[in-house]
Every structure is written in structure tokens, then in C-alpha cells.
Write a protein that holds these residues in place. Structure first.
Motif, mmCIF file in Angstrom:
data_model
loop_
_atom_site.group_PDB
_atom_site.id
_atom_site.type_symbol
_atom_site.label_atom_id
_atom_site.label_comp_id
_atom_site.label_asym_id
_atom_site.label_seq_id
_atom_site.Cartn_x
_atom_site.Cartn_y
_atom_site.Cartn_z
ATOM 1 N N PHE A 67 -44.493 -7.405 23.904
ATOM 2 C CA PHE A 67 -44.647 -7.414 22.455
ATOM 3 C C PHE A 67 -43.286 -7.455 21.775
ATOM 4 N N VAL A 68 -42.386 -6.581 22.201
ATOM 5 C CA VAL A 68 -41.044 -6.542 21.608
ATOM 6 C C VAL A 68 -40.229 -7.749 22.050
ATOM 7 N N GLY A 69 -40.415 -8.203 23.283
ATOM 8 C CA GLY A 69 -39.668 -9.346 23.767
ATOM 9 C C GLY A 69 -40.001 -10.620 23.016
ATOM 10 N N PHE A 70 -41.268 -10.817 22.673
ATOM 11 C CA PHE A 70 -41.654 -12.032 21.967
ATOM 12 C C PHE A 70 -41.445 -11.929 20.456
ATOM 13 N N LEU A 71 -41.602 -10.738 19.871
ATOM 14 C CA LEU A 71 -41.440 -10.594 18.430
ATOM 15 C C LEU A 71 -40.057 -10.110 18.016
ATOM 16 N N GLY A 72 -39.282 -9.618 18.959
ATOM 17 C CA GLY A 72 -37.924 -9.179 18.658
ATOM 18 C C GLY A 72 -37.891 -7.860 17.902
ATOM 19 N N LEU A 73 -36.961 -7.757 16.958
ATOM 20 C CA LEU A 73 -36.802 -6.508 16.213
ATOM 21 C C LEU A 73 -37.995 -6.212 15.309
ATOM 22 N N PHE A 74 -38.706 -7.250 14.880
ATOM 23 C CA PHE A 74 -39.919 -7.021 14.092
ATOM 24 C C PHE A 74 -40.993 -6.333 14.943
ATOM 25 N N GLY A 75 -41.081 -6.702 16.192
ATOM 26 C CA GLY A 75 -42.021 -6.047 17.100
ATOM 27 C C GLY A 75 -41.632 -4.605 17.348
ATOM 28 N N LEU A 76 -40.343 -4.360 17.505
ATOM 29 C CA LEU A 76 -39.873 -2.990 17.694
ATOM 30 C C LEU A 76 -40.134 -2.156 16.444
ATOM 31 N N GLY A 77 -39.889 -2.752 15.282
ATOM 32 C CA GLY A 77 -40.164 -2.037 14.032
ATOM 33 C C GLY A 77 -41.634 -1.745 13.841
ATOM 34 N N SER A 78 -42.490 -2.681 14.233
ATOM 35 C CA SER A 78 -43.923 -2.437 14.084
ATOM 36 C C SER A 78 -44.408 -1.359 15.047
ATOM 37 N N LEU A 79 -43.860 -1.320 16.262
ATOM 38 C CA LEU A 79 -44.233 -0.244 17.185
ATOM 39 C C LEU A 79 -43.742 1.107 16.681
ATOM 40 N N ALA A 80 -42.549 1.127 16.082
ATOM 41 C CA ALA A 80 -42.046 2.382 15.512
ATOM 42 C C ALA A 80 -42.895 2.815 14.315
ATOM 43 N N ALA A 81 -43.318 1.848 13.483
ATOM 44 C CA ALA A 81 -44.193 2.176 12.357
ATOM 45 C C ALA A 81 -45.542 2.694 12.838
ATOM 46 N N ILE A 82 -46.075 2.086 13.874
ATOM 47 C CA ILE A 82 -47.335 2.581 14.431
ATOM 48 C C ILE A 82 -47.151 4.004 14.954
ATOM 49 N N HIS A 83 -46.006 4.261 15.579
ATOM 50 C CA HIS A 83 -45.758 5.601 16.113
ATOM 51 C C HIS A 83 -45.662 6.636 14.998
ATOM 52 N N PHE A 84 -44.971 6.293 13.916
ATOM 53 C CA PHE A 84 -44.781 7.266 12.843
ATOM 54 C C PHE A 84 -45.966 7.372 11.902
ATOM 55 N N LEU A 85 -46.655 6.278 11.620
ATOM 56 C CA LEU A 85 -47.715 6.313 10.611
ATOM 57 C C LEU A 85 -49.097 6.564 11.191
ATOM 58 N N ILE A 86 -49.410 5.996 12.311
ATOM 59 C CA ILE A 86 -50.764 6.110 12.846
ATOM 60 C C ILE A 86 -50.891 7.249 13.845
ATOM 61 N N LEU A 87 -49.915 7.363 14.737
ATOM 62 C CA LEU A 87 -49.952 8.415 15.753
ATOM 63 C C LEU A 87 -49.136 9.605 15.245
ATOM 64 N N PRO A 88 -49.810 10.693 14.883
ATOM 65 C CA PRO A 88 -49.052 11.845 14.321
ATOM 66 C C PRO A 88 -48.238 12.574 15.351
#
Length: 88
Positions: A67-88
Motif C-alpha cells: 500500500f505504501v510502496g504503490f501510493l508513496g507518502l500519501f499511502g503512509l499518511g493515510s495509514l497514519a490517519a487511519i491509526h489516529f482517527l479510526i483506531l483509538p
């Protein structure tokens, strides 16, 4: 499966590749995918190292690395957003 059948199949594939040559497009596609997988894993590793002071931990597995390899920093940012916003 019977081990003899597996060994004979592997030998037959090796002989075919030696006789006809490797499929270059498939090898090129697979090598690009492996490189992107490794780059994604490195991005996640460094994000985990520097994000540990903020409580960020993204597990490194095949799915997240691709996911991060194909999307780059946007993929990393989205995984970080999922970690902070969805997973408490």
C-alpha cells in the motif's frame, strides 16, 4: 502431492526457461513489485521510528508495505490517519 511429481514439474519448468528464455515482462513486473514492497517497508519502518514519540505504530506486513510502496507518502499518511482517527 507426490514429491516425485513436484520435482519433475520443477525440472520441466527449469528446462523450459532454459530453452525458451525467461518471460521478460513478467520478470520486470515482479521485480518492480518487489522493489516497491521493500521501499514501502522502509517507509513504514522510519515512520514507526520517528512516530513512536507520538504513539504511532503501523504494523509492517505485505499489505501495508505494498500500500505504501504503490501510493508513496500519501499511502503512509493515510495509514497514519487511519491509526489516529479510526483506531483509538
Amino acid at each position: 502431492m507426490d514429491p516425485i511429481v513436484v520435482i519433475l514439474t520443477i525440472i520441466a519448468l527449469i528446462v523450459l526457461v532454459l530453452f525458451f528464455g525467461p518471460p521478460l515482462k513478467l520478470m520486470r513486473f515482479a521485480s518492480k513489485g518487489v522493489v516497491r514492497l521493500i521501499i514501502g517497508a522502509l517507509f513504514i519502518f522510519f515512520a514507526n521510528v520517528f512516530g513512536s514519540m507520538f504513539g504511532l505504530h503501523i504494523p509492517i506486513n505485505v499489505f501495508t508495505s505494498l500500500f505504501v510502496g504503490f501510493l508513496g507518502l500519501f499511502g503512509l499518511g493515510s495509514l497514519a490517519a487511519i491509526h489516529f482517527l479510526i483506531l483509538p
